[in-house]
Design an enzyme around this catalytic site. Structure first.
Site, PDB file in Angstrom:
ATOM      1  CG  ASP A  26      -1.960  -1.117   1.167  1.00 45.23           C
ATOM      2  OD1 ASP A  26      -1.885  -1.969   0.259  1.00 45.23           O
ATOM      3  OD2 ASP A  26      -2.823  -1.166   2.057  1.00 45.23           O
ATOM      4  CE  LYS A 131      -3.640  -4.225   1.291  1.00 45.01           C
ATOM      5  NZ  LYS A 131      -4.421  -3.402   2.230  1.00 45.01           N
ATOM      6  CB  CYS A 164      -2.272  -2.370   5.442  1.00 48.65           C
ATOM      7  SG  CYS A 164      -3.832  -1.483   5.200  1.00 48.65           S
TER       8      CYS A 164
END
Length: 223
Positions: A26, A131, A164
């Site tokens: 990310d 995701k 995350c």
């Protein structure tokens, strides 16, 4: 290459490059640049910028070694069909997921803000997993990618450390993967959360995995 050993917490981390992947989680404009989702939640996004230089160095080394690299991006479909109300309305951001921001719709797949920062752009052939949740395994092809490639060890970079990154490492640990988190290649808007999250990974003999500076991995790859 034969198995390599890295000086890490709580003890040395050993991995076989043939069954290892680098996972970069990310590193997106929406989290790392002004005007994105991270800033709409009131965070200082500049606190994540320190991860870019060491992660770029790690990417260069893994590419040179021919070790697979998987990038993830958090984001939702344009119609928000994969966005639970509980996530949409949480946190009281100035702009919600799906709203129009300076880099397109916030955290929407295909928008400029949802993409990875220029400094860490994937190269052709490197896998990118979009995701809808915090962890990389939920509602994605991530697990099947690892299984098909025969991956057993994950070396992890990305943001944020306690969200995350932690979710992905915990899920990977439950699935039997051995994870090394690169302390300077992961970051948080909250320095204390970052420190404690790394301590939690290595606690109790490595309950979720190992922690090391990226320099320790670069050193063994160069040797």
């Amino acid at each position: 290459m034969t198995a390599l050993s890295v000086d890490a917490r709580p003890y040395s981390y050993t991995f076989d490059p043939a069954t290892t992947a680098l996972v970069v989680i990310d590193m997106q404009r929406d989290f790392m640049e002004p005007g994105g989702f991270g800033e709409t939640l009131g965070n200082d996004v500049s606190l994540l910028r320190s991860t870019i230089e060491p992660t770029a160095a790690i990417l260069t080394a893994f590419r040179a070694a021919g070790i697979p690299i998987i990038h993830t991006r958090e984001g939702h479909q344009p119609d928000l069909s994969d966005l639970p109300d509980a996530k949409l309305h949480r946190g009281n951001p100035t702009l919600k997921i799906g709203d129009e921001g300076p880099k397109g719709r916030i955290l929407i797949v295909g928008e400029e803000g949802q993409d990875i920062v220029d400094e860490l752009k994937p190269l052709p052939g490197e896998a990118i997993v979009d995701k809808p949740g915090k962890g990389a395994f939920y509602a994605t092809s991530f697990g099947s990618l690892l299984a098909e490639a025969g991956i057993k060890s994950l070396i992890v970079a990305g943001v944020t450390t306690e969200v995350c990154v932690h979710t992905t490492v915990r899920e990977a640990n439950d699935r039997g993967y051995e994870c090394l988190v690169l302390a300077d290649c992961v970051g948080s808007y909250f320095p204390e959360f970052h420190r404690v999250a790394l301590d939690m990974i290595a606690a109790q003999g490595g309950i979720f995995g190992w922690v090391a500076p990226s320099a320790a991995v670069l050193d063994v790859l160069e040797r």
